[in-house]
Each structure stands twice: as C-alpha cells, then as structure tokens.
Design a protein around this motif. Structure first.
Motif, PDB file in Angstrom:
ATOM      1  N   VAL B 272       0.804  -1.222   0.000  1.00  0.00           N
ATOM      2  CA  VAL B 272       0.000   0.000   0.000  1.00  0.00           C
ATOM      3  C   VAL B 272       0.845   1.284   0.000  1.00  0.00           C
ATOM      4  N   PRO B 273       1.833   1.436   0.918  1.00  0.00           N
ATOM      5  CA  PRO B 273       2.600   2.690   0.893  1.00  0.00           C
ATOM      6  C   PRO B 273       3.288   2.915  -0.442  1.00  0.00           C
ATOM      7  N   GLY B 274       3.835   1.850  -1.024  1.00  0.00           N
ATOM      8  CA  GLY B 274       4.508   1.960  -2.326  1.00  0.00           C
ATOM      9  C   GLY B 274       3.555   2.412  -3.405  1.00  0.00           C
ATOM     10  N   ILE B 275       2.357   1.789  -3.430  1.00  0.00           N
ATOM     11  CA  ILE B 275       1.372   2.145  -4.456  1.00  0.00           C
ATOM     12  C   ILE B 275       0.936   3.587  -4.268  1.00  0.00           C
ATOM     13  N   ALA B 276       0.709   3.979  -3.008  1.00  0.00           N
ATOM     14  CA  ALA B 276       0.285   5.352  -2.727  1.00  0.00           C
ATOM     15  C   ALA B 276       1.321   6.345  -3.262  1.00  0.00           C
ATOM     16  N   LEU B 277       2.571   6.072  -2.973  1.00  0.00           N
ATOM     17  CA  LEU B 277       3.648   6.958  -3.421  1.00  0.00           C
ATOM     18  C   LEU B 277       3.693   7.000  -4.949  1.00  0.00           C
ATOM     19  N   TYR B 278       3.599   5.815  -5.548  1.00  0.00           N
ATOM     20  CA  TYR B 278       3.648   5.712  -7.003  1.00  0.00           C
ATOM     21  C   TYR B 278       2.536   6.533  -7.636  1.00  0.00           C
ATOM     22  N   VAL B 279       1.304   6.375  -7.105  1.00  0.00           N
ATOM     23  CA  VAL B 279       0.155   7.085  -7.679  1.00  0.00           C
ATOM     24  C   VAL B 279       0.370   8.591  -7.568  1.00  0.00           C
ATOM     25  N   VAL B 280       0.803   9.068  -6.397  1.00  0.00           N
ATOM     26  CA  VAL B 280       0.968  10.510  -6.200  1.00  0.00           C
ATOM     27  C   VAL B 280       2.041  11.053  -7.156  1.00  0.00           C
ATOM     28  N   VAL B 281       3.162  10.372  -7.250  1.00  0.00           N
ATOM     29  CA  VAL B 281       4.245  10.843  -8.124  1.00  0.00           C
ATOM     30  C   VAL B 281       3.782  10.852  -9.565  1.00  0.00           C
ATOM     31  N   TRP B 282       3.147   9.780  -9.974  1.00  0.00           N
ATOM     32  CA  TRP B 282       2.721   9.645 -11.362  1.00  0.00           C
ATOM     33  C   TRP B 282       1.685  10.708 -11.728  1.00  0.00           C
TER      34      TRP B 282
END
Lengths: 385, 312
Positions: B272-282
């Motif tokens: 979850v934290p990785g996906i959250a970070l990925y989504v925000v950056v993207w």
C-alpha cells in the motif's frame, strides 16, 4: 415554505421516497434498541449481509466516478469534460456520506467509529478501508465546499479554496485507488469460504477495475437522469466518449478475468454449485458481455440504449460484489443468506435519501453549470406547485 | 503541492507510528513467528479418550459466567449443538459401527473450541487490535476497543468468533483459553476438570511430543495426523482423532492449507505505501506535463475569466 419548496419538490416519486425513509428510520430505531438480530437475517455464519455487500462494497464503487472525472479534467487537462465534474464529485460526496450512514447502522458499536484512528492495527485490511473512508470523505467535502462558497458569494473563501483544487484532486485519486482495491483485500481472508469463481489473489485489482467501470456507468446514469429531472440538454457528446471508455475498461476487465480464472485453473469449479454458477453467469452475461457487445456498436450514441447499458453495468457490478461477499460462500456453508425485508428497506431508505439530497443540492447550489445561473434566478418550476 | 506531500507523509506516518502506538506487550505481531515457542501454552484434545461427559462444557460455562443449558421437563440437560455467544465449547458425538461387530456400535467424540492459531486470521483482521494473540498462547479479546465490524467472524477459517446478535451493545464472544489463568501458568478450566485426560494442558512443544508418542504407542487406535500441527501455520490447540473417525470425517476443515492466513492480506497490504507513493508521483507528473499542453489563448481566456469573476 419558500425554503422548503426549494429543498423538496412534491412529486409522487419524492413522496414515495420520503415514505420509505420514514419506514427505514423506524427499523433503524428498532435495530438500535433490540440489536442487529431483531431486524436482520445476519447470523454467525453470515456476519455480513447486504448492508456491507450493497451499501458499503457497492456504494463506494458507485462513487468512483468522482475521482475519475476530476482526474480527467484537472490532471489530464481534458477540459471538454468540465461540465460533468461537479455532478460527479457531488455523486461521490453523497455516495460516501451514505456509505457512512450505512456503516453506522451496520456496525455493532457505531459510537466507536473513530477507534481505527486511535487504535490502528496495520495488518488489517479493514483499517485501510476505515482510514480511506475517513480521509477521502474529508477530501470530497473540501472538493464540494466551493459550491457552497460560490452560492454564498464568499469571494475570498472561493479564491482561497481554489488554490487547493489540484492537491485535493491528487489526494483524492490516491485515496480512491487505495480504497477501491482495499475492499477487495478484505475478502482475501475468505480463501476457504469463497468459491474460486470469485476468490483470487488479484481480488484487490479486480475490485479496482470494477470500480472504474461502475464509476463511469454511474456518471452516464446520473447525468442522463439529471437532464431529464431538471429539463436540461443532455451532455450527449461527453457521454458518448465516456461510454467508449466504459466499453474499453469493461473489455479489459473481461480479458483480465478470463486470464485470471484460467491461470489459477479455476474454471473447473464452474458447475460445482448450481446456485453459484447461476449468479456468476448472470453477473457476466448481463453485466459485462451484453454491455460490451452493445456499446461496441453505434448504439452507444443513442441516449436511451446508452442509459440502459450503463444501468446493466451498474447492476452487474453490484451483483458481482454481492456474489463475492455472500453468494460465493453458499456452497461452503451449505446455507444461503437472504436479506430480511427490514434490511432491504434500510438499504432502500439510504438510496432514497441520496436521491432527495441530490435533488435538493442541485436545485440550490451551482452544480449543473453552463445555464445554471440563468435558471437559478427566476425561481424555476418549483413555485407552480 | 506541499499540501499533498504533507498529507501523504502524514498517512504514512500514521501507518508507521501505529506499530509504536501499540506498546501493549501482550499484542504480538500476528505475522511474527511465535515469540516464546517454549512457553507458549496450548491444549491437546484427544478424541479417543473423550467419553462425552460434558464436564468441560459445564466448567467453561461456569468460568465464563455463561447462562445455564436448557433442560427438558424430565430434568435431562440439552447440551448445545452449536457454538454461539453463550457456548464457547461443545462436544460433538458420532455413532459408528463397532470394529469387532460384537458390541454393535461405538460412540466417538470431538471437541469444538477456538484453535488459538499461531498466526490468527482474526487478530490480523481486526482494525483496532481488539483481538490479541498473547505470547503465552491465548487469542483473547479487548472488548473496550471493538467497533463491531465483525470482520474477525468473516475472516476466521474455523468460524469461531460469535456475536451477541440480540444486544444493543453487542460484543464478540469466543473461547479465550481462560487467558487470565493461562497468563499465570494455570491450566484452563476445561483441562482441569476433564476426568479421562482427554484434554491436556501444556506448552505446545510438550503437547506435540505427547501426541506423537500416543500415536506411536497405539497406531491402530489413532488416526496418524495431529490436527493443528501445521494447519493455517499451526494452532495452539491440537487434536487427535481415532482411526475409525479421522478428523476429516468429523468436520475439521481440511482445505485450510498450511499457510498462515495473515500473509494472505499482507501480500496486498504491504504494497500500500509503495502504491500510494507511485500514484501521487505519477499523477503529479502527468499534471505538470499536461499543463504545458494548454493552448496559450485558452489559458489567457481562463485566467481573465477568473480574474473578472473575482473583481465583481
């Protein structure tokens, strides 16, 4: 009376909605005095019923249009979709509000609803669900707030809140991605109970794709309903391109699920239980295959067929959620859960509340833009009653 | 921009801090290997020694202050046929044709109770840490935290947690392995009253050793399987069954596998934290890219429009 007539339009349908809400309120009172057992068919075998399967699992998915359209316009900068941003965000905001109302009825000890914040247990998928509901509802509230500021003509506040639009939209997209998928993560623990027709390690991803599809379908449904209700020209051009997007995501979802079922070797359980196979087929034929086929023809340009296709998708994905959380467990438990009439009434009352609130807000706040200002000022048809 | 990042860091912070907030020494990480493998207590239920006297049911009921069992008019006690919010353990019987056909038929027994998994699904499911796996073995319940979401009931592969459906202040009820007693090293109520030694209290390692010995000494009598040794990653309550009615015939769930249940959701949640970070950056990246794509005239028109709106 003037204020009341702006909030509630006295049509037959609206009075029926009010009546259902009234019965629902009585049932809710009984539920809070005598406990869940008094009004529900929930049991130790089926601790979750339609209040979770429909009100929460499906309600959250129905609200997905908000983050998709807001992202399309504000992030991808496709301004032609601007006219439907506000209605989509309103649908999401009301959707989440009603999910929370549903949760308050369903939770055994709802006055402790804030406990996930003070006693978080990070290995729980339910914690992710709870935090996402709270945070995203807050984000949606701030995305909705400009409508109130504009209505009240608070210029400074309006300018101030518009500065936060982009960060809010980004936060909303992030929280939605997490939230939609976490509903699927919830069911990962039902490895043994849930039929392999629905259980797969990719449940979180499946739920996310379902949410995108039903979110787009809901935008079409809601926009065409509003056009009829409020006598506005339909957003035909926008909705035609949205229905193309809906067809594409449904097609990808279809292919993905076929690969998923084949890869995990799960087609073999088809036919193990007639009850489960039947509802699985209805979910796929009515909710996915027929809409994909018909939306691929020129019929998606026809408002009537487009509306009915969107309705089928909404039906199919809601059924999918009910299947994945209730129907799919019937052969394991050798027992079927059927909602009591009280449970159905409460769910219906929550939908009715949503419909009435949507109407009241659209009549009073600048949601449907363009010709909104013109119609707002000369006190429209409401007065004639 | 800053606002998003701060919000995001805040959420991450909440998730990260969660592990620290909960400094209760009794809350074992549901994913960690058992903390004290040698001091972790459990029960060994030997179906071949049970005579169906219901002493354990009565002792359990008294210790947990549960209501009395129903009785027929002639005074015969109707022992429960299912676990619920007032019944934490019960004995199920099964009548089978006798092996040496001279005596007709024999009755075998199986006990139902919480298995107190080493890696409990219910503990990992609970969003507020109301269910706890103590290092001593018991999975117990902190009622003051429960919100009533009933995810533990949905998550348990053995359908053990039960609900007070007819209460307006309902709680989860289940066997707690008499946690107050066990935390002080005393045996559970059921084990201390069993007249035939069908319920043995001890550390899990001792019990496994004992179970293996019993099977080895009398291989004809026992079904050669210790239920709970490996199921769902191991449980603190272990079961021996007779060769005549092996555990599968007695309704023990045999398809639960040996993988611990919390790992099923953790596979998704840990990302979850990785996906959250990925989504925000993207998403942020896309936003800046598409901003440059606006035709200049449209941009000017829009800014003029908002300016004039604000001047009004």
């Amino acid at each position: 009376m003037a204020i009341l007539s702006k909030l509630f339009k006295p049509t037959v349908w609206n009075f029926i909605a009010l009546a259902i809400m009234f019965v629902g309120l009585i049932i809710a009172v009984i539920r809070f005095i005598y406990g869940l057992g008094a009004v529900t068919n929930l049991s130790n075998t089926y601790p979750w019923g339609i209040w979770i399967a429909f009100d929460v699992l499906s309600g959250v998915a129905l609200a997905a249009g908000g983050f998709i359209i807001a992202g399309t316009v504000h992030i991808f900068n496709l301004r032609e979709y601007q006219p439907i941003v506000k209605p989509a965000v309103l649908t999401a905001f009301l959707g989440y509000f009603l999910v929370i109302v549903g949760l308050i009825v369903d939770l055994g000890l709802p006055w402790r609803i804030y406990h996930p914040l003070i006693y978080p247990q990070v290995h729980s998928a339910m914690l992710e669900v709870a935090l996402c509901v709270m945070f995203y509802f807050t984000v949606l509230f701030f995305e909705f707030l400009p409508n109130i500021f504009e209505r009240l003509n608070w210029k400074v506040a309006t300018r101030w809140i518009h500065m936060f639009t982009i960060p809010l939209v980004i936060a909303g997209i992030m929280l939605s991605c997490l939230h939609q998928s976490s509903l699927g993560s919830l069911l990962l623990l039902n490895k043994e109970q849930l039929s392999r027709l629905w259980y797969t390690p990719s449940l979180p991803f499946n739920f996310f794709m379902q949410a995108v599809a039903i979110g787009l379908a809901m935008v079409i449904f809601e926009s065409q309903m509003s056009s009829r209700l409020f006598n506005r020209p339909p957003e035909d051009k926008i909705l035609t391109s949205i229905s193309k997007g809906l067809r594409n995501i449904l097609f990808i979802y279809l292919i993905w699920r076929v690969i998923d079922l084949t890869y995990n070797g799960n087609w073999s359980v088809l036919g193990n239980s007639r009850f489960e196979t039947f509802w699985f087929s209805v979910e796929w034929i009515v909710g996915v295959l027929i809409p994909v086929l018909l939306l691929s023809t020129n019929l998606h340009k026809n408002p009537t067929t487009r509306f009915w296709m969107a309705t089928l998708v909404i039906f199919g994905i809601i059924l999918g959620r009910i299947n994945a959380s209730l129907t799919g467990m019937s052969s394991y438990f050798n027992q079927i859960y059927i909602a009591s009439w009280e449970e159905v009434t409460i769910s219906a009352a929550i939908i009715c509340a949503g419909l009435l609130l949507f109407q009241a807000i659209v009549r009073n706040l600048p949601i449907l833009e363009e010709n909104g200002d013109e119609e707002e000022s000369p006190e429209p048809a409401v007065v004639t009653y | 921009m800053d606002c998003t990042r701060r919000r995001f860091i805040k959420i991450l912070g909440i998730c990260g801090a969660a592990a620290l907030i909960d400094d209760d020494p009794l809350l074992a990480d549901p994913l960690s290997p058992s903390l004290h493998p040698n001091s972790e207590f459990g029960l060994l239920n030997d179906g071949t020694r049970c005579i169906g006297c219901h002493s354990c049911e009565n002792a359990c009921r008294e210790y947990n202050n549960l209501p009395a069992f129903e009785t027929r008019p002639d005074g015969e006690i109707l022992y429960p046929t299912e676990l619920n919010d007032r019944v934490f353990t019960r004995i199920e019987s099964k009548t089978i044709p006798s092996v040496d056909s001279s005596t007709g038929e024999t009755v075998t027994y199986r006990r139902h109770q919480c298995n107190h998994c080493l890696h409990p699904s219910c503990v990992s499911a609970c969003p507020v840490g109301a269910l706890v796996k103590s290092p001593e073995g018991p999975v117990y319940y902190r009622a003051e935290r429960c919100i009533g979401c009933r995810y533990c009931m949905n998550a348990c592969p053995f359908t053990i947690p039960k609900y007070e459906w007819n209460s307006n202040k309902p709680f989860i009820r289940k066997c707690t392995m008499c946690s107050e007693k066990v935390l002080q090293g005393e045996p559970t109520s059921c084990a201390s009253v069993c007249p035939t030694g069908a319920i043995t209290f001890g550390t899990r390692n001792e019990l496994l050793e004992e179970a293996r010995q019993r099977i080895a000494q009398d291989p004809d009598r026992y079904h050669n399987h210790i239920y709970g040794e490996f199921e769902v990653g191991g449980t603190n309550v272990l079961y021996l069954s007779s060769s005549a009615v092996p555990c599968a015939d007695f309704g023990f769930p045999m398809n639960v596998g040996n993988e611990s249940y919390p790992s099923l959701t953790w596979a998704a949640l840990s990302r979850v934290p990785g996906i959250a970070l990925y989504v925000v950056v993207w998403v942020t990246f896309v936003y800046f890219i598409t901003q440059h794509r606006i035709p200049e005239e449209l941009k000017n028109r829009e800014s003029e429009k908002t300016d004039s709106d604000l001047k009004e």
